[in-house]
Enzyme design. Structure first.
Site, short mmCIF file in Angstrom:
data_model
loop_
_atom_site.label_atom_id
_atom_site.label_comp_id
_atom_site.label_asym_id
_atom_site.label_seq_id
_atom_site.Cartn_x
_atom_site.Cartn_y
_atom_site.Cartn_z
CE1 TYR A 1 -4.36 4.61 -1.28
CE2 TYR A 1 -3.46 5.33 0.83
CZ TYR A 1 -3.34 5.19 -0.54
OH TYR A 1 -2.19 5.60 -1.16
CG ASN B 1 -3.08 8.44 -3.77
OD1 ASN B 1 -1.94 8.31 -4.22
ND2 ASN B 1 -3.41 8.00 -2.55
CB ALA B 2 -6.41 5.55 -8.98
N GLY C 1 -2.45 2.42 2.07
CA GLY C 1 -1.52 3.25 2.85
C GLY C 1 -1.96 3.37 4.29
CB CYS D 1 7.49 14.61 -5.86
SG CYS D 1 6.42 15.71 -4.95
#
Ligand code: SPV
Ligand code: MN
Length: 617
Positions: free
Chosen positions: A214, A380-381, A216, A267
């Site tokens: 991933y 969170n794709a 991140g 957000c």
């Protein structure tokens, strides 16, 4: 030079004239034991080779639309892995209650053992990038070692090339380096997820990250470099922030004013940065430095976007939607693929009820091991593309000077306390607002959603210096500027008693235009205990002009009421947290006391707990 590096690659490395870079590369060849080593320069041909290899190796698969590919991460590697992320620290050193640390010697021994032989049967890629625009005071050189073509390909999209820049370093050791291995793969996703590690070694400006894909977690230049840069900036005189940079147009569409903004993940950060009518410079990470003219200047660290794809649709996010549904270079992550086309939650189109997604072969109703139904795509794709592919890309995105910043926006996810938009009473009060962001946790990190979490400057996940020092440097940064940016707070997530949001997603356009106008003194404001809020008449006009919407007095009153008990409770909560930290600047507690006094005085004066904005006029 290591004997495993062939003649062609050796020539590329020799041209760098950088003994430290060579030493690092040699060291990890010895340790990771790859079958082959390939050095990638800035040449287009080599970048094309990388893109092709990502597909050949099966890390990405081509989709129907030219340039589109899909990459999957393991079902258990869909977000930032906080549990396995540590800052390595010498014995006895402490940072903050917030920051997970590990004894440096133990951490190094552990990760070196995992890295030993991890690239057997694989190709080691050596890549060079530049954080920030090239040839500028913002530029930081970065060396990436990885065995993932997907990571290399993502970095080529997301970061400016750095091989030529490394040559210009003239042998300097002042660069970051990242060592990544996806480890053992099955169906092209990581299998040793119990041996995931993300270790920040500040002493050597390096990060180790293993057994993950991933971005991140794996892409060194993104959130791993952010931590190293925070460390660097806090020793110097600049700020490294988890912020977008956007050019906001005034109500007549004539003037563009640059703002940065920090919001916890998921957000509304990207959608704020990408609001129709405005221009985008960057959506995730900004470096801010004082300019000679007294303004703060900000530069985008990246040149691409690794954005959340959930709820991207024609109505809410037109520019991104258009970019994702036309031919160009895009990597899709963890979405549903059916007949070569991508589908995701909230795309505004009917999705098929079968295909392949982040869980493998998928049919509607499929459950995971824990018995939870698997949605068509992960919340969170993500997608990866270059900013200059967007029709709202700002023309000065790559300017080595950066862009002058007039305003800073802090936002959180809070259903019952803060007003939708408010201006701070000055730089120190603004820093206090940023330092006290609270937000409910989301799917952007592994773990439970919906808990309230304190997230100073929306940067807490990446902080590697004590919170007190970080806040002190923020205070100083503004004090040293002749023209410090105006700080604002936003909250898009206020809810009514019925649990429904009080604002539409599109309302943020009005808040942005108001903030832009405020820095040019186009609108008056009402002073309240929490800061300066808009006048009803101005908002009514802005809603009508920019959104063709009616905005009633009742809505205004509901949204902009000052909710004293909730605000006081927040202050108590935050005071307790900050008192546990070392060396929080006195100014922070002065701001906190003053805010509390203003709230108590207002309650006394108006004789009520929830005060209407009209009462302050
Ligand atoms: C975020 O979560 O803040 C992101 C995505 O920007 S990640 O790269 O995972 O950090
Ligand atoms: Mn981010």
């Amino acid at each position: 030079m290591h004997k495993q590096i062939d003649k062609e690659n050796r020539k590329k490395l020799e041209a760098l004239n950088n003994p430290k870079a060579i030493e690092i590369i040699n060291h990890y060849i010895d340790l990771c034991k790859p079958d082959k080593v390939t050095v990638i320069t800035d040449s287009k041909k080599e970048k094309n080779w990388l893109r092709k290899k990502a597909v050949e190796a099966g890390e990405e698969a081509p989709l129907k639309m030219h340039g589109h590919t899909i990459h999957y991460d393991s079902y258990y590697d869909q977000a930032r892995d906080k549990d396995n992320t540590r800052v390595l620290l010498p014995k006895g050193k402490k940072l903050s209650e917030y920051i997970e640390t590990l004894d440096r010697d133990d951490g190094l021994a552990d990760v070196m053992q995992i890295l030993d032989g991890i690239m057997r049967g694989k190709e080691m890629l050596v890549l060079f990038f530049c954080l920030g625009p090239v040839d500028s005071k913002f530029s930081i050189a970065a060396l990436q070692i990885t065995d993932s073509y997907y990571v290399g390909h993502s970095e080529d999209i997301l970061y400016r090339p750095g091989y030529e820049m490394f040559k210009k370093l003239n042998g300097s050791e002042d660069f970051f380096h990242f060592i990544h291995s996806a480890g053992r793969l099955e169906n092209n996703v990581c299998i040793d997820i119990d041996k995931r590690r993300i270790f920040m070694d500040l002493e050597e400006n390096r990060v180790f990250t293993v057994n993950n894909q991933y971005a991140g977690n794996s892409v060194g230049l993104k959130k791993l470099a952010l931590r190293l840069a925070i460390n660097k900036s806090n020793k110097e005189d600049w700020l490294c922030e988890h912020m977008f940079i956007t050019g906001i147009r005034d109500i007549d569409g004539k003037r563009t004013t640059y703002f940065t903004g920090a919001f916890p993940s998921l957000c509304g950060k990207t959608s704020t940065a990408m609001l129709p009518g405005n221009t985008i410079v960057g959506d995730d990470i900004a470096y801010l430095r004082p300019g000679e003219d007294g303004f703060a200047y900000a530069a985008n660290v990246e040149q691409g976007i690794f954005g959340v794809i959930m709820d991207i649709n024609e109505k809410d996010d037109l520019s991104i939607y258009k970019a994702l549904t036309t031919e160009r270079e895009v990597i899709f992550n963890n979405v549903l693929i059916n007949d070569g086309m991508p589908y995701w939650i909230g795309m505004g189109r009917e999705a098929p009820d079968n295909g392949v997604n982040h869980s493998g072969e998928w049919i509607k109703g499929k459950k995971d091991k824990a018995g939870n139904e698997i949605s068509i795509s992960h919340k969170n794709a993500r997608f990866t593309l270059r900013i200059n592919e967007l029709d709202n890309a700002d023309p000065v995105s790559d300017d080595p000077k950066g862009v002058p910043i007039h305003g800073i926006i802090y936002g959180g996810r809070d259903s019952d306390t803060n007003v939708p938009v408010c201006q701070s009473l000055g730089w120190a009060h603004g820093v206090f607002i940023g330092a006290t962001i609270e937000s409910e946790t989301t799917a952007a990190t592994l773990g439970k959603e919906g808990d309230t979490k304190h997230d100073p400057m929306a940067n807490i996940d990446f902080l590697v210096v004590p919170l007190g020092l970080y806040i002190k440097n923020h205070l100083k940064f503004g004090e040293d500027l002749a023209l410090d940016p105006t700080i604002f707070a936003t909250n898009y997530f206020l809810k009514g008693k019925d649990g429904k949001f009080l604002n539409d997603k599109t309302d943020k356009k009005v808040w942005l235009i108001w903030m832009e106008g405020r820095v040019h003194e186009d609108y008056k404001a009402i002073e309240t205990p929490v800061g300066l809020i808009p006048l009803y008449d101005d908002l009514k006009e802005l809603f009508s002009k920019s959104l063709k919407k009616k905005y009633s007095k009742k809505e205004y009153e509901h949204q902009f009421s000052i909710r004293i008990p909730n605000l006081l409770k927040r202050l108590d909560r935050l005071e307790a947290i900050f008192k546990r930290e070392d060396d929080i600047p006195e100014m922070f507690f002065i701001q906190l006391d003053e805010q509390r006094q203003r709230l108590n005085q207002a309650r006394k004066k108006h004789g009520k707990d929830v005060i209407s904005p009209f009462d302050f006029q």
